[in-house]
Every structure is written in C-alpha cells, then in structure tokens.
Design an enzyme around this catalytic site. Sequence first.
Site, mmCIF file in Angstrom:
data_model
loop_
_atom_site.group_PDB
_atom_site.id
_atom_site.type_symbol
_atom_site.label_atom_id
_atom_site.label_comp_id
_atom_site.label_asym_id
_atom_site.label_seq_id
_atom_site.Cartn_x
_atom_site.Cartn_y
_atom_site.Cartn_z
ATOM 1 N N LYS A 20 -32.317 -34.476 3.703
ATOM 2 C CA LYS A 20 -31.470 -35.728 3.900
ATOM 3 C C LYS A 20 -31.722 -36.191 5.396
ATOM 4 C CE LYS A 20 -27.482 -37.221 1.482
ATOM 5 N NZ LYS A 20 -28.262 -37.969 0.352
ATOM 6 N N ARG A 60 -28.191 -27.163 2.179
ATOM 7 C CA ARG A 60 -29.122 -28.313 2.124
ATOM 8 C C ARG A 60 -29.106 -28.754 3.738
ATOM 9 N NH1 ARG A 60 -28.456 -33.046 -2.085
ATOM 10 N NH2 ARG A 60 -26.850 -33.770 -0.803
ATOM 11 N N GLU A 75 -38.090 -41.310 -6.714
ATOM 12 C CA GLU A 75 -36.532 -41.442 -6.389
ATOM 13 C C GLU A 75 -36.352 -42.962 -7.040
ATOM 14 O OE1 GLU A 75 -34.118 -39.561 -4.702
ATOM 15 O OE2 GLU A 75 -35.254 -38.277 -3.479
#
Length: 338
Positions: free
Chosen positions: A184, A81, A220
């Site tokens: 992220k 990621r 989210e």
Amino acid sequence: MAVNIDWNNLGFDYLKTNVNIRYSFHNGQWSDMVVTDDEYIHMHMSTMCLHYGIEAFEGLKAFRGVDGKVRLFRVDENAKRLKASAEKLCMTPLPEDMFINAVIECVKRNIDFVPPYESGASLYIRPVIFSSKVTLGVHPGPDTDFIVFCSPVGPYFKGGMQAIKVMVDRFQDRAAPRGTGDIKAGGNYASSLLSGEKAVSMGYSNVMYLDAVERNYIEECGAANFFGIKGNTYVTPKSPSILPSITNKSLRAIAEDMGMTVEQRPVPVSELKEFDEAGACGTAAVISPIGMIFDVDTKEVVEYKAAPGPVSLALYNKLRDIQYGRAEDKFGWNTVVE
Ligand SMILES: *Cc1c(COP(=O)(O)O)cnc(C)c1O
C-alpha cells in the site's frame, strides 16, 4: 465529552478528533507511544519521504455495533500488511503488536467520534508510515515515523447500494509485476491518478486497470479489488501486482462458508461478459456493484442486469452483519474496543 457532529451528513473528509498516536524510530530504536493533539508534523525539507516517496499507509474502520460495542475489523491483517509495505520500501517495519496497540489507543481516545449505530457511519482509521531520514541522496535509512489518526466518515452508500460504471483503459498501468503494486505505497495512487481523472471526466467511477505485461488480465478496479460471480463461483484475479485486499480475503472466506467455490486466478478481460455479477471491493464500500464496463479501446460494453445481484448482496450483508455485531463473529475478525 459530547461531540457536536451531524452524524447523518458525514462524507469522506478529514475531521479533527481528540488525539493521534505516534511512534518514531530514531537512534536505533522505537520510541514509546506518543499521544498528541498536534495535527502537524515538523519535518526537515530534505526528508526522504518527501523526495523519494518512501511512504505507505493503511485504512480500516471501527463500527459501533447494534449492541453499542465498538468493533475494529481485522486490525491484525492491516498490521501485517503495513509491515510488508515498510519492508519492501526499506523502512523500519513497525512490529505488529505496536501497530495494533496504536490503533486501539487511537479508537479508545477518540471513542466519542465513533458514529452511532443507527447512522450507518463509521470511524475511519488511517495509519501512515514514512521515512524520516534527512539526506539528499537515495539512501534508505532506519529513521521511520508512524502516525495513526482517525476521522468519522459517512456510509459509502446513502440509501441503498448503487451500481457503478467503470472503464477499461490501457493508457496507464497502475503497477508492474515486480513493482510495488502488492503493497500500500502512496506512489501507486500517484502513478494512476491521471487515468483515474480521465475516467471520471468521461462519466465513469474509475478505471479497470489491466496487467502491465500483456494488458489482457484484470488487475484492480480503481483502488479496489475486482471480483466476478459465475453461478456458484466467486472469481477474483490473481497477480503479483494486485494489492491484497482484506475485504476481498474476507469475502472469499464468507463465499466458501456459504458453499461457493472460490477461484483466484488470472482473469482475462474477455471473461467479463461471462459473469452474472461483478463488483469492486475494499474497506470503503465493502462492495461497489458494477453495472457496466466500457472498454475505451475496443469500445466493447458489458452490462450486468443485476447490480447488486443476489450473491453480491448476500456477501455484503454477511460481512456488514459481522462488522456491526448482528451476526456471530465465527472467524474471529473483530476486536472489541472498550
Ligand atoms: C487499500 C486498497 C484496496 C482495498 O483493500 P482493503 O484492505 O480491502 O481495504 C484495494 N486496492 C488497492 C490498490 C488498495 O490500495
């Protein structure tokens, strides 16, 4: 080395450990691994990460198991990621094996800071990557720095899981479909802070963000993914602007293994009332059971009688059992650090 820490009263704060691990990409190549006790970065004031937010991070944990062994949970997933995050932000991606080696080295060199099993606490590991190119214009460059440090942190829930209240709010979008919501990037947090603070000031744990196009589908829950339980089905939203949570991925695998059906699809806000249980999931808490959802615009309230409900609890216990070495690691998720 004996470490003088009150393991039973840890929060989620930075605590100095022995060392941190660094790599830097300059002059066209990655440096060797650097191990340092320096907590500071010497940085030029015109470095790109400071001005243009060219930065991404990771978060994972190491646990001292029931057998005394220290286990890292799914570190290969974090490596992948972070690489995707770096690529999308035009940084030099860190090879996955270097990421994994750095995290393992960080845990090894700070092994005395991994809390004892009985405390329920863990070692939080924070890898961060940022552009270290010095320039004034917005020109991406290969110069990139990577640091991984760690800090012992307390259990998310002290004395049993606690239900949270969340607020649906259309005042701010967290991320757009073709933006950076699926990586992220620190900027995603920066751009949703204001609505998060608003929710907290109104007595809610965080905001339930909706999709930025129709403001109709769940994205989210604060900085965590969302899931709902409907009978024997685990439902979680699918969208290009949701951060692919490793916890969510693990819960889906466990749910399937328990014989549940897993659905990853757009989830409209109107479906919230059809769930038997709902939760937010992420590394920090694994699962935060949701007790109540308030839509600040429509004033609609959805309540979940069981928070945590039996399914959320079973999923939570299974994941925790794997992390603490109490259950067989049948998916091969743990890396033992010796
Ligand atoms: C990190 C993060 C999560 C949780 O991901 P995990 O890999 O499960 O810790 C969820 N949403 C956002 C926006 C995140 O940044």
